[in-house]
Design a protein around this motif. Structure first.
Motif, PDB file in Angstrom:
ATOM      1  N   CYS A  12       0.807  -0.894   0.307  1.00  0.00           N
ATOM      2  CA  CYS A  12       0.076  -0.131  -0.085  1.00  0.00           C
ATOM      3  C   CYS A  12       1.062   1.530   0.079  1.00  0.00           C
ATOM      4  N   VAL A  13       0.492   2.031  -0.282  1.00  0.00           N
ATOM      5  CA  VAL A  13       1.084   3.936  -0.796  1.00  0.00           C
ATOM      6  C   VAL A  13       0.060   4.857  -0.191  1.00  0.00           C
ATOM      7  N   ARG A  14       0.667   5.770   0.404  1.00  0.00           N
ATOM      8  CA  ARG A  14       0.110   7.404   0.299  1.00  0.00           C
ATOM      9  C   ARG A  14       1.441   7.777   0.584  1.00  0.00           C
ATOM     10  N   ASP A  15       1.737   9.349  -0.936  1.00  0.00           N
ATOM     11  CA  ASP A  15       1.943  10.179  -0.493  1.00  0.00           C
ATOM     12  C   ASP A  15       4.183   9.286  -1.094  1.00  0.00           C
ATOM     13  N   GLY A  16       3.912   8.227  -1.607  1.00  0.00           N
ATOM     14  CA  GLY A  16       5.390   8.094  -1.762  1.00  0.00           C
ATOM     15  C   GLY A  16       5.911   7.565  -2.890  1.00  0.00           C
ATOM     16  N   VAL A  17       5.290   8.217  -3.763  1.00  0.00           N
ATOM     17  CA  VAL A  17       5.702   8.543  -4.940  1.00  0.00           C
ATOM     18  C   VAL A  17       7.071   7.860  -5.654  1.00  0.00           C
ATOM     19  N   GLN A  18       7.983   8.639  -4.212  1.00  0.00           N
ATOM     20  CA  GLN A  18       9.556   8.331  -4.519  1.00  0.00           C
ATOM     21  C   GLN A  18      10.320   7.214  -4.994  1.00  0.00           C
ATOM     22  N   TRP A  19       9.163   6.401  -3.260  1.00  0.00           N
ATOM     23  CA  TRP A  19       9.767   4.717  -3.645  1.00  0.00           C
ATOM     24  C   TRP A  19       8.671   3.897  -4.365  1.00  0.00           C
ATOM     25  N   ILE A  20       7.967   3.924  -5.291  1.00  0.00           N
ATOM     26  CA  ILE A  20       7.047   3.083  -6.050  1.00  0.00           C
ATOM     27  C   ILE A  20       7.858   2.031  -6.836  1.00  0.00           C
ATOM     28  N   ASP A  21       9.273   2.507  -7.970  1.00  0.00           N
ATOM     29  CA  ASP A  21       9.774   2.314  -8.700  1.00  0.00           C
ATOM     30  C   ASP A  21      10.502   1.336  -8.325  1.00  0.00           C
ATOM     31  N   GLY A  22      11.030   1.742  -7.311  1.00  0.00           N
ATOM     32  CA  GLY A  22      12.185   0.924  -6.407  1.00  0.00           C
ATOM     33  C   GLY A  22      11.847  -0.603  -6.116  1.00  0.00           C
ATOM     34  N   CYS A  23      10.370  -0.202  -5.063  1.00  0.00           N
ATOM     35  CA  CYS A  23       9.675  -1.287  -4.202  1.00  0.00           C
ATOM     36  C   CYS A  23       9.300  -2.427  -5.319  1.00  0.00           C
ATOM     37  N   LEU A  24       8.215  -1.495  -6.583  1.00  0.00           N
ATOM     38  CA  LEU A  24       7.603  -2.520  -7.061  1.00  0.00           C
ATOM     39  C   LEU A  24       8.618  -3.755  -8.359  1.00  0.00           C
ATOM     40  N   GLN A  25       9.933  -2.618  -8.441  1.00  0.00           N
ATOM     41  CA  GLN A  25      10.610  -3.891  -9.700  1.00  0.00           C
ATOM     42  C   GLN A  25      11.461  -5.107  -8.378  1.00  0.00           C
ATOM     43  N   ALA A  26      11.533  -4.469  -7.109  1.00  0.00           N
ATOM     44  CA  ALA A  26      11.780  -5.889  -6.381  1.00  0.00           C
ATOM     45  C   ALA A  26      10.925  -6.386  -6.138  1.00  0.00           C
ATOM     46  N   LEU A  27      10.235  -6.632  -6.051  1.00  0.00           N
ATOM     47  CA  LEU A  27       8.649  -7.545  -5.899  1.00  0.00           C
ATOM     48  C   LEU A  27       8.366  -8.455  -7.584  1.00  0.00           C
ATOM     49  N   LEU A  28       9.226  -7.639  -8.434  1.00  0.00           N
ATOM     50  CA  LEU A  28       8.559  -8.435  -9.879  1.00  0.00           C
ATOM     51  C   LEU A  28      10.181  -9.153  -9.614  1.00  0.00           C
ATOM     52  N   ASN A  29      11.009  -8.309  -9.332  1.00  0.00           N
ATOM     53  CA  ASN A  29      12.671  -9.584  -9.772  1.00  0.00           C
ATOM     54  C   ASN A  29      12.326 -10.639  -8.492  1.00  0.00           C
ATOM     55  N   GLN A  30      11.062 -11.084  -8.249  1.00  0.00           N
ATOM     56  CA  GLN A  30      11.595 -12.460  -6.906  1.00  0.00           C
ATOM     57  C   GLN A  30      11.969 -13.589  -7.692  1.00  0.00           C
ATOM     58  N   SER A  31      12.259 -14.458  -7.373  1.00  0.00           N
ATOM     59  CA  SER A  31      12.089 -15.581  -7.475  1.00  0.00           C
ATOM     60  C   SER A  31      11.493 -16.614  -7.392  1.00  0.00           C
ATOM     61  N   TYR A  32      10.600 -16.386  -6.684  1.00  0.00           N
ATOM     62  CA  TYR A  32       9.291 -17.216  -6.712  1.00  0.00           C
ATOM     63  C   TYR A  32       8.436 -17.107  -7.042  1.00  0.00           C
ATOM     64  N   ARG A  33       8.412 -18.549  -8.306  1.00  0.00           N
ATOM     65  CA  ARG A  33       6.783 -18.041  -8.478  1.00  0.00           C
ATOM     66  C   ARG A  33       5.635 -19.854  -8.592  1.00  0.00           C
ATOM     67  N   PRO A  34       4.570 -19.539  -8.756  1.00  0.00           N
ATOM     68  CA  PRO A  34       3.703 -18.488  -8.993  1.00  0.00           C
ATOM     69  C   PRO A  34       3.503 -17.217  -8.344  1.00  0.00           C
ATOM     70  N   LEU A  35       3.534 -16.043  -8.652  1.00  0.00           N
ATOM     71  CA  LEU A  35       3.249 -15.057  -7.605  1.00  0.00           C
ATOM     72  C   LEU A  35       2.106 -14.096  -8.589  1.00  0.00           C
ATOM     73  N   GLU A  36       1.516 -13.205  -7.652  1.00  0.00           N
ATOM     74  CA  GLU A  36       0.592 -12.221  -7.816  1.00  0.00           C
ATOM     75  C   GLU A  36       1.419 -10.956  -7.254  1.00  0.00           C
ATOM     76  N   ILE A  37       0.676  -9.433  -7.914  1.00  0.00           N
ATOM     77  CA  ILE A  37       1.244  -8.632  -6.720  1.00  0.00           C
ATOM     78  C   ILE A  37      -0.047  -7.357  -7.173  1.00  0.00           C
ATOM     79  N   ILE A  38      -1.009  -7.121  -5.887  1.00  0.00           N
ATOM     80  CA  ILE A  38      -1.778  -5.870  -5.593  1.00  0.00           C
ATOM     81  C   ILE A  38      -1.143  -4.362  -5.234  1.00  0.00           C
ATOM     82  N   ALA A  39      -1.152  -3.876  -5.474  1.00  0.00           N
ATOM     83  CA  ALA A  39      -1.293  -2.783  -5.071  1.00  0.00           C
ATOM     84  C   ALA A  39      -1.697  -1.818  -4.829  1.00  0.00           C
TER      85      ALA A  39
END
Length: 368
Positions: A12-39
């Motif tokens: 979840c995010v509220r007024d944290g635009v500066q952190w979004i790209d770094g966090c979402l990229q780290a989540l997409l880089n997870q080695s585990y499968r199957p995976l889904e992301i809800i932001a």
């Protein structure tokens, strides 16, 4: 990976635009499968919602489906509840937008999700958060303090920490999921409910996430104030005599820090008669023995200041203070002054949080 269970990661995010790209990229880089992301965007007033939308990929063209949801500014608990309700995974992991999970974070959480005995029911697995540090005293204190909390943490724990945990979705829904009325410390209250229902929370030290450096006294003290406010609600609703399972194992230095402000205030008040008379009468310092009651105040002052020093340099808080002081002798003196100033303000913030918690309890607000 085909035989693995689906895991949903929520953030979840509220007024944290500066952190979004770094966090979402780290989540997409997870080695585990199957995976889904809800932001979930929690009513942000900056560009967070627009930044999240750029990651919206419900079909999973990049290998992992990413769904972006929005709500009014209802708070972190409400955002996590919304994500859990829409999750499709058997397990739901939670993290924060200012966190960067390591590549094997989910894999290591899943590896610890199996019970070690027939009567153990693992309902949550919690990892380890490493706070990065910068050159300022606040981030150094926070980094060392959090590391100290994890140092002696047992396998069975009482808390599934918000930045780095995974829950069994069915067990979470059975206890009512995250309650939007809860004011801060929602991870602790969910954890206590899960344990109360017969579940076990397991600590997985190799499931690591990195938290961006917590810089700035205002932000640091605001969080500590909310911690104390939330903790008062927890101990009121879940007193030790009614709790089951392990006791709190993630309190850290707070109990010691609470003592700092009363020690200093009492020391100052007890020393005022001596200071007052010393300035009125320069010879007073040589006549102290003749003024037994003022001498007693002076001795109390010195004893309290000594107690303060012991609190600062011994025990868990001592580890924090020593770890936050680095550099040349000149810089160390400045750092010691800054640490003392910070711990005093930290103590004041905790007492403010307690008073706010008492007010909440009297008015029946914020989850009381």
């Amino acid at each position: 990976w085909d035989d693995n269970m689906l895991v949903t990661i929520t953030v979840c995010v509220r007024d944290g635009v500066q952190w979004i790209d770094g966090c979402l990229q780290a989540l997409l880089n997870q080695s585990y499968r199957p995976l889904e992301i809800i932001a979930v965007d929690d009513g942000s007033s900056d560009q967070s919602c627009e930044a999240l939308r750029k990651w919206h990929d419900p079909e999973g063209e990049n290998g992992i489906p990413v769904r972006v949801m929005s709500q009014n500014a209802l708070g972190l608990s409400a955002g996590r509840r919304l994500a859990v309700e829409n999750a499709q995974g058997e397990w739901v992991a939670i993290t924060d937008i200012d966190v960067r999970p390591e590549r094997d974070w989910i894999s290591n959480l899943v590896a610890e999700s199996n019970p070690v005995s027939a009567n153990e029911k693992v309902v949550a697995v919690t990892g380890r958060t490493i706070f990065e540090s910068a050159d300022d005293v606040v981030s150094l204190v926070r980094s060392v303090e959090v590391a100290q909390k994890y140092r002696s943490r047992p396998r069975r724990t009482s808390l599934a920490n918000g930045p780095c945990s995974m829950f069994n979705r069915e067990a979470l829904l059975n206890i009512g999921s995250f309650d939007p009325l809860w004011y801060h410390a929602e991870d602790m209250e969910v954890s206590l409910k899960l344990i109360e229902s017969g579940g076990t929370i397991v600590y997985a030290p190799d499931a690591i996430v990195s938290h961006v450096a917590e810089i700035g006294q205002k932000r640091f003290l605001g969080k500590r104030r909310r911690d104390a406010r939330g903790h008062l609600r927890i101990v009121r609703k879940y007193p030790r005599k009614k709790r089951v399972g392990p006791d709190f194992d993630f309190i850290g230095s707070s109990k010691m820090v609470l003592a700092i402000a009363p020690l200093w205030i009492t020391a100052i008040v007890s020393g005022l008669p001596f200071i007052y008379n010393f300035y009125l009468n320069p010879e007073y310092s040589w006549q102290v023995a003749q003024h037994w009651w003022q001498t007693r105040f002076l001795l109390i002052t010195l004893a309290l200041l000594l107690a303060h020093e012991l609190v600062l340099w011994r025990g868990p808080l001592g580890v924090v203070n020593r770890g936050a002081i680095r550099g040349s002798p000149g810089r160390i003196i400045v750092a010691i002054f800054k640490v003392r100033r910070l711990t005093f303000r930290w103590s004041i913030a905790l007492w403010q949080g307690i008073l706010l918690g008492i007010s909440d309890a009297i008015r029946g607000k914020n989850g009381h």
